[in-house]
Motif scaffolding. Sequence first.
Motif, PDB file in Angstrom:
ATOM      1  N   LYS A 151       0.864  -1.179   0.000  1.00  0.00           N
ATOM      2  CA  LYS A 151       0.000   0.000   0.000  1.00  0.00           C
ATOM      3  C   LYS A 151       0.905   1.234   0.000  1.00  0.00           C
ATOM      4  O   LYS A 151       1.603   1.498   0.988  1.00  0.00           O
ATOM      5  CB  LYS A 151      -0.918   0.004   1.223  1.00  0.00           C
ATOM      6  N   TYR A 152       0.869   1.989  -1.100  1.00  0.00           N
ATOM      7  CA  TYR A 152       1.753   3.148  -1.224  1.00  0.00           C
ATOM      8  C   TYR A 152       1.099   4.419  -0.694  1.00  0.00           C
ATOM      9  O   TYR A 152      -0.125   4.523  -0.587  1.00  0.00           O
ATOM     10  CB  TYR A 152       2.153   3.344  -2.686  1.00  0.00           C
ATOM     11  N   LEU A 153       1.938   5.373  -0.379  1.00  0.00           N
ATOM     12  CA  LEU A 153       1.500   6.679   0.126  1.00  0.00           C
ATOM     13  C   LEU A 153       1.140   7.581  -1.057  1.00  0.00           C
ATOM     14  O   LEU A 153       1.846   7.594  -2.065  1.00  0.00           O
ATOM     15  CB  LEU A 153       2.632   7.293   0.945  1.00  0.00           C
ATOM     16  N   ASN A 154       0.061   8.328  -0.932  1.00  0.00           N
ATOM     17  CA  ASN A 154      -0.368   9.247  -1.984  1.00  0.00           C
ATOM     18  C   ASN A 154       0.716  10.295  -2.238  1.00  0.00           C
ATOM     19  O   ASN A 154       1.093  11.051  -1.341  1.00  0.00           O
ATOM     20  CB  ASN A 154      -1.678   9.920  -1.577  1.00  0.00           C
ATOM     21  N   GLN A 155       1.195  10.354  -3.473  1.00  0.00           N
ATOM     22  CA  GLN A 155       2.342  11.208  -3.769  1.00  0.00           C
ATOM     23  C   GLN A 155       1.995  12.695  -3.754  1.00  0.00           C
ATOM     24  O   GLN A 155       2.842  13.532  -3.396  1.00  0.00           O
ATOM     25  CB  GLN A 155       2.980  10.824  -5.095  1.00  0.00           C
ATOM     26  N   ASP A 156       0.774  13.056  -4.110  1.00  0.00           N
ATOM     27  CA  ASP A 156       0.399  14.472  -4.108  1.00  0.00           C
ATOM     28  C   ASP A 156       0.380  15.029  -2.687  1.00  0.00           C
ATOM     29  O   ASP A 156       0.877  16.135  -2.430  1.00  0.00           O
ATOM     30  CB  ASP A 156      -0.969  14.655  -4.765  1.00  0.00           C
ATOM     31  N   ILE A 157      -0.205  14.258  -1.773  1.00  0.00           N
ATOM     32  CA  ILE A 157      -0.218  14.692  -0.376  1.00  0.00           C
ATOM     33  C   ILE A 157       1.207  14.711   0.178  1.00  0.00           C
ATOM     34  O   ILE A 157       1.586  15.622   0.917  1.00  0.00           O
ATOM     35  CB  ILE A 157      -1.108  13.766   0.476  1.00  0.00           C
ATOM     36  N   ASN A 179       5.986   7.490  -7.275  1.00  0.00           N
ATOM     37  CA  ASN A 179       4.933   6.560  -7.660  1.00  0.00           C
ATOM     38  C   ASN A 179       4.818   5.373  -6.710  1.00  0.00           C
ATOM     39  O   ASN A 179       3.737   4.835  -6.498  1.00  0.00           O
ATOM     40  CB  ASN A 179       5.179   6.061  -9.085  1.00  0.00           C
ATOM     41  N   TYR A 230      -4.747  15.763   7.587  1.00  0.00           N
ATOM     42  CA  TYR A 230      -4.774  14.721   6.561  1.00  0.00           C
ATOM     43  C   TYR A 230      -5.410  13.437   7.111  1.00  0.00           C
ATOM     44  O   TYR A 230      -4.721  12.447   7.367  1.00  0.00           O
ATOM     45  CB  TYR A 230      -3.360  14.418   6.058  1.00  0.00           C
ATOM     46  N   GLU A 288      -6.902  11.259   5.668  1.00  0.00           N
ATOM     47  CA  GLU A 288      -6.766  10.167   4.713  1.00  0.00           C
ATOM     48  C   GLU A 288      -5.422   9.457   4.827  1.00  0.00           C
ATOM     49  O   GLU A 288      -5.138   8.518   4.070  1.00  0.00           O
ATOM     50  CB  GLU A 288      -6.961  10.678   3.277  1.00  0.00           C
ATOM     51  N   LEU A 289      -4.586   9.881   5.788  1.00  0.00           N
ATOM     52  CA  LEU A 289      -3.290   9.258   6.011  1.00  0.00           C
ATOM     53  C   LEU A 289      -3.271   8.509   7.344  1.00  0.00           C
ATOM     54  O   LEU A 289      -4.098   8.749   8.227  1.00  0.00           O
ATOM     55  CB  LEU A 289      -2.170  10.304   6.031  1.00  0.00           C
ATOM     56  N   ASN A 331       0.214   5.324   4.131  1.00  0.00           N
ATOM     57  CA  ASN A 331      -1.125   5.062   3.604  1.00  0.00           C
ATOM     58  C   ASN A 331      -2.085   4.762   4.759  1.00  0.00           C
ATOM     59  O   ASN A 331      -1.709   4.118   5.731  1.00  0.00           O
ATOM     60  CB  ASN A 331      -1.051   3.866   2.646  1.00  0.00           C
TER      61      ASN A 331
END
Length: 267
Positions: free
Chosen positions: A81-87, A142, A168, A170-171, A185
């Motif tokens: 599960k990767y971390l959102n790059q924009d955030i 990515n 945040y 969502e994190l 994530n």
Amino acid sequence: MIKMVVTDIDGTIYTPEDGISQKVKDCIKKLVDNNIHVAIATGRSFASAKSVADKLEIQCPLICYQGGLVNSYHGDIIDVKYLNQDIARKIIKDFRKRNIHLNVYIEDILYVEDDNKYIKDYIGDKGIDYIKVESFDELDFNKLNKMLAINYDEAFIEELILELQEKYPELYVVKSFKYFCEIANKEATKGNAIKILAEKYGLATNEVMAIGDNNNDIEMVETAGVGVAMGNGTENIKLKADYVTDTVQNDGFVKAVNKFVWECDNV
């Protein structure tokens, strides 16, 4: 009956001063010899977690980055599960302005912008290396595993965690050590990773014992059938655990296994 034991590393079976005791090594070997699954769950990278498995002389699943990466010992991905790059880039920009040290992990490689005392102390004897870059902006985010903020003011870390959790939602933002703010994530928790491994092995979560010492272990001890907090653990995890064992210095891991595995007639 306990059929899988999941353990944290730092502060649970390992300390920088003493390493891993022979009693812990013998205990884990006994678990494996009796066909009880063992898994390591840590905020560390795969390379670092694997080095601990090597010290224990076992080839077990490795839950890394709090649950952001679940690998076999040989590196086969079970879940990621990767971390959102924009955030992540928003946080990086903010942290630069505030001069907050940040570790960034991409595909199990550690990057820093500042080659300073924070990173030197962090590496210690973890058996990993890092790459200094002029700017995180030049990196491809990515496949971002997680970010880790470090500051030696514990009160500052506590405030930073609350700030990021509010800003945040969502994190997944959590303290893994008194100086560490982990950013990952939302689903990258040790608790979710336990569910994934339990399903892989055909086990119910109530057949799992999990043991840890810090706030990033809370989801894990809540998910497992038997959740154990170390005697040296935070008050938060002690409140959530089913049982509080002895300290890492006094082999609390071994004492918990003796109580909940061997006394339950597994062998």
